[in-house]
Design a protein around this motif. Structure first.
Motif, PDB file in Angstrom:
ATOM      1  N   PRO A   4       0.816  -1.216   0.000  1.00  0.00           N
ATOM      2  CA  PRO A   4       0.000   0.000   0.000  1.00  0.00           C
ATOM      3  C   PRO A   4       0.854   1.273   0.000  1.00  0.00           C
ATOM      4  O   PRO A   4       0.420   2.320  -0.478  1.00  0.00           O
ATOM      5  CB  PRO A   4      -0.821  -0.114   1.286  1.00  0.00           C
ATOM      6  CG  PRO A   4      -0.895  -1.582   1.563  1.00  0.00           C
ATOM      7  CD  PRO A   4       0.433  -2.124   1.092  1.00  0.00           C
ATOM      8  N   GLU A   5       2.093   1.171   0.495  1.00  0.00           N
ATOM      9  CA  GLU A   5       3.006   2.327   0.510  1.00  0.00           C
ATOM     10  C   GLU A   5       3.786   2.465  -0.791  1.00  0.00           C
ATOM     11  O   GLU A   5       4.608   3.373  -0.940  1.00  0.00           O
ATOM     12  CB  GLU A   5       4.004   2.190   1.669  1.00  0.00           C
ATOM     13  CG  GLU A   5       3.372   2.178   3.051  1.00  0.00           C
ATOM     14  CD  GLU A   5       2.713   0.842   3.419  1.00  0.00           C
ATOM     15  OE1 GLU A   5       1.725   0.894   4.180  1.00  0.00           O
ATOM     16  OE2 GLU A   5       3.156  -0.218   2.934  1.00  0.00           O
ATOM     17  N   GLY A   6       3.553   1.560  -1.750  1.00  0.00           N
ATOM     18  CA  GLY A   6       4.218   1.627  -3.045  1.00  0.00           C
ATOM     19  C   GLY A   6       5.571   0.940  -3.113  1.00  0.00           C
ATOM     20  O   GLY A   6       6.295   1.076  -4.087  1.00  0.00           O
ATOM     21  N   GLU A   7       5.916   0.162  -2.079  1.00  0.00           N
ATOM     22  CA  GLU A   7       7.187  -0.554  -2.068  1.00  0.00           C
ATOM     23  C   GLU A   7       7.014  -1.939  -2.696  1.00  0.00           C
ATOM     24  O   GLU A   7       6.013  -2.615  -2.441  1.00  0.00           O
ATOM     25  CB  GLU A   7       7.693  -0.724  -0.639  1.00  0.00           C
ATOM     26  CG  GLU A   7       7.987   0.602   0.044  1.00  0.00           C
ATOM     27  CD  GLU A   7       8.401   0.411   1.483  1.00  0.00           C
ATOM     28  OE1 GLU A   7       9.424   1.010   1.856  1.00  0.00           O
ATOM     29  OE2 GLU A   7       7.716  -0.328   2.219  1.00  0.00           O
ATOM     30  N   VAL A   8       7.992  -2.353  -3.491  1.00  0.00           N
ATOM     31  CA  VAL A   8       7.944  -3.678  -4.093  1.00  0.00           C
ATOM     32  C   VAL A   8       8.205  -4.716  -3.007  1.00  0.00           C
ATOM     33  O   VAL A   8       9.210  -4.649  -2.304  1.00  0.00           O
ATOM     34  CB  VAL A   8       8.972  -3.809  -5.234  1.00  0.00           C
ATOM     35  CG1 VAL A   8       9.030  -5.246  -5.762  1.00  0.00           C
ATOM     36  CG2 VAL A   8       8.641  -2.844  -6.377  1.00  0.00           C
TER      37      VAL A   8
END
Length: 143
Positions: free
Chosen positions: A122-126
Protein backbone atom coordinates in the motif's frame (compact mmCIF):
# COMPACT_ATOMS: atom_id res chain seq x y z
CA UNK A 1 -1.91 -15.98 -34.53
CA UNK A 2 -0.93 -13.37 -31.94
CA UNK A 3 -2.03 -14.12 -28.36
CA UNK A 4 0.05 -11.54 -26.50
CA UNK A 5 1.87 -8.32 -27.36
CA UNK A 6 4.95 -6.73 -25.85
CA UNK A 7 3.90 -3.93 -23.53
CA UNK A 8 0.56 -5.51 -22.62
CA UNK A 9 -0.07 -5.22 -18.87
CA UNK A 10 -2.55 -6.80 -16.53
CA UNK A 11 -2.97 -6.75 -12.80
CA UNK A 12 -5.06 -7.27 -9.74
CA UNK A 13 -5.21 -6.84 -5.99
CA UNK A 14 -4.30 -9.18 -3.17
CA UNK A 15 -5.50 -8.87 0.42
CA UNK A 16 -4.86 -11.86 2.66
CA UNK A 17 -6.69 -12.28 5.94
CA UNK A 18 -4.90 -13.35 9.11
CA UNK A 19 -6.78 -16.66 8.94
CA UNK A 20 -5.71 -17.23 5.31
CA UNK A 21 -2.07 -16.56 6.25
CA UNK A 22 -2.15 -19.06 9.09
CA UNK A 23 -4.10 -21.70 7.14
CA UNK A 24 -1.89 -21.47 4.05
CA UNK A 25 1.30 -21.78 6.08
CA UNK A 26 -0.08 -24.82 7.90
CA UNK A 27 -1.34 -26.38 4.65
CA UNK A 28 2.16 -26.35 3.13
CA UNK A 29 3.86 -27.45 6.35
CA UNK A 30 5.41 -24.07 7.13
CA UNK A 31 5.28 -23.93 10.91
CA UNK A 32 7.69 -21.02 11.29
CA UNK A 33 6.00 -19.15 14.16
CA UNK A 34 6.22 -15.78 12.34
CA UNK A 35 3.33 -17.03 10.17
CA UNK A 36 1.16 -18.12 13.10
CA UNK A 37 1.95 -16.12 16.25
CA UNK A 38 2.02 -12.32 16.60
CA UNK A 39 4.38 -12.41 19.59
CA UNK A 40 6.91 -14.54 17.68
CA UNK A 41 6.62 -12.26 14.64
CA UNK A 42 7.17 -9.18 16.82
CA UNK A 43 10.20 -10.81 18.42
CA UNK A 44 11.54 -11.31 14.87
CA UNK A 45 11.08 -7.59 14.16
CA UNK A 46 7.72 -7.55 12.34
CA UNK A 47 4.50 -5.72 13.25
CA UNK A 48 2.67 -9.04 13.45
CA UNK A 49 2.39 -12.27 11.49
CA UNK A 50 3.55 -12.26 7.89
CA UNK A 51 2.58 -14.44 4.94
CA UNK A 52 4.70 -17.44 4.08
CA UNK A 53 6.59 -16.60 0.85
CA UNK A 54 4.82 -19.19 -1.31
CA UNK A 55 1.42 -17.65 -0.54
CA UNK A 56 1.77 -14.27 -2.30
CA UNK A 57 3.85 -16.05 -4.96
CA UNK A 58 0.96 -18.44 -5.64
CA UNK A 59 -1.54 -15.59 -5.91
CA UNK A 60 0.84 -13.71 -8.25
CA UNK A 61 1.39 -16.72 -10.52
CA UNK A 62 -2.33 -17.49 -10.51
CA UNK A 63 -2.97 -13.98 -11.84
CA UNK A 64 -0.89 -14.79 -14.94
CA UNK A 65 -2.54 -18.19 -15.38
CA UNK A 66 -6.03 -16.73 -15.07
CA UNK A 67 -5.28 -13.84 -17.44
CA UNK A 68 -4.07 -16.03 -20.29
CA UNK A 69 -6.44 -18.98 -19.75
CA UNK A 70 -9.47 -16.74 -20.32
CA UNK A 71 -8.70 -16.69 -24.05
CA UNK A 72 -6.04 -19.34 -24.65
CA UNK A 73 -4.72 -22.67 -23.49
CA UNK A 74 -1.89 -21.68 -21.14
CA UNK A 75 0.96 -23.54 -19.51
CA UNK A 76 3.51 -22.01 -17.13
CA UNK A 77 7.08 -22.86 -18.16
CA UNK A 78 9.31 -21.06 -15.67
CA UNK A 79 9.23 -18.32 -13.08
CA UNK A 80 11.93 -16.59 -11.05
CA UNK A 81 10.82 -14.69 -7.97
CA UNK A 82 12.58 -12.35 -5.57
CA UNK A 83 11.06 -11.82 -2.13
CA UNK A 84 11.93 -8.25 -1.12
CA UNK A 85 9.69 -7.33 1.81
CA UNK A 86 7.17 -9.07 4.07
CA UNK A 87 3.51 -9.36 3.14
CA UNK A 88 1.18 -8.52 6.02
CA UNK A 89 -2.40 -9.69 6.38
CA UNK A 90 -5.30 -7.24 6.05
CA UNK A 91 -3.37 -4.91 3.70
CA UNK A 92 -4.19 -4.50 0.00
CA UNK A 93 -1.30 -5.15 -2.38
CA UNK A 94 -1.21 -4.34 -6.10
CA UNK A 95 0.00 -6.97 -8.55
CA UNK A 96 1.05 -6.25 -12.12
CA UNK A 97 2.54 -8.27 -14.96
CA UNK A 98 3.94 -6.84 -18.22
CA UNK A 99 4.47 -8.85 -21.39
CA UNK A 100 8.11 -8.37 -22.39
CA UNK A 101 7.97 -10.46 -25.56
CA UNK A 102 5.85 -13.01 -27.39
CA UNK A 103 7.56 -15.31 -29.88
CA UNK A 104 5.74 -17.82 -32.08
CA UNK A 105 7.12 -21.37 -31.87
CA UNK A 106 5.88 -23.47 -34.79
CA UNK A 107 6.87 -26.75 -33.13
CA UNK A 108 4.69 -25.90 -30.11
CA UNK A 109 1.92 -24.28 -32.17
CA UNK A 110 1.91 -21.39 -29.74
CA UNK A 111 3.75 -18.41 -28.36
CA UNK A 112 6.37 -18.30 -25.66
CA UNK A 113 5.37 -15.21 -23.70
CA UNK A 114 7.98 -13.66 -21.41
CA UNK A 115 6.71 -11.64 -18.46
CA UNK A 116 8.04 -9.32 -15.78
CA UNK A 117 6.06 -8.14 -12.81
CA UNK A 118 5.81 -7.15 -9.21
CA UNK A 119 3.63 -6.92 -6.15
CA UNK A 120 3.66 -3.57 -4.37
CA UNK A 121 2.59 -2.66 -0.85
CA UNK A 122 0.00 0.00 0.00
CA UNK A 123 3.01 2.33 0.51
CA UNK A 124 4.22 1.63 -3.04
CA UNK A 125 7.19 -0.55 -2.07
CA UNK A 126 7.94 -3.68 -4.09
CA UNK A 127 7.45 -6.74 -1.90
CA UNK A 128 7.94 -9.36 -4.60
CA UNK A 129 9.29 -9.12 -8.13
CA UNK A 130 9.45 -11.75 -10.78
CA UNK A 131 9.90 -12.84 -14.34
CA UNK A 132 8.67 -15.85 -16.19
CA UNK A 133 7.68 -17.56 -19.39
CA UNK A 134 4.41 -19.18 -20.37
CA UNK A 135 3.23 -21.06 -23.43
CA UNK A 136 -0.05 -19.81 -24.87
CA UNK A 137 -1.92 -21.34 -27.79
CA UNK A 138 -5.41 -21.83 -29.16
CA UNK A 139 -7.88 -23.50 -26.87
CA UNK A 140 -8.92 -26.95 -28.10
CA UNK A 141 -12.26 -27.04 -29.87
CA UNK A 142 -15.16 -28.02 -27.61
CA UNK A 143 -16.44 -31.43 -28.27
Amino acid sequence: MKYARAGETFGGEMCLTRQQVREFAASVGDFNPIHHDDAAAKTAGFEGIIASGPQPAAVFLALAATHFSRRTAMLGLEFNLKFQRPVFPEATYQMQWTVVSAEWKEKLQGEIVRLEGSITSPEGEVVLSGSGAVLVRAKPADG
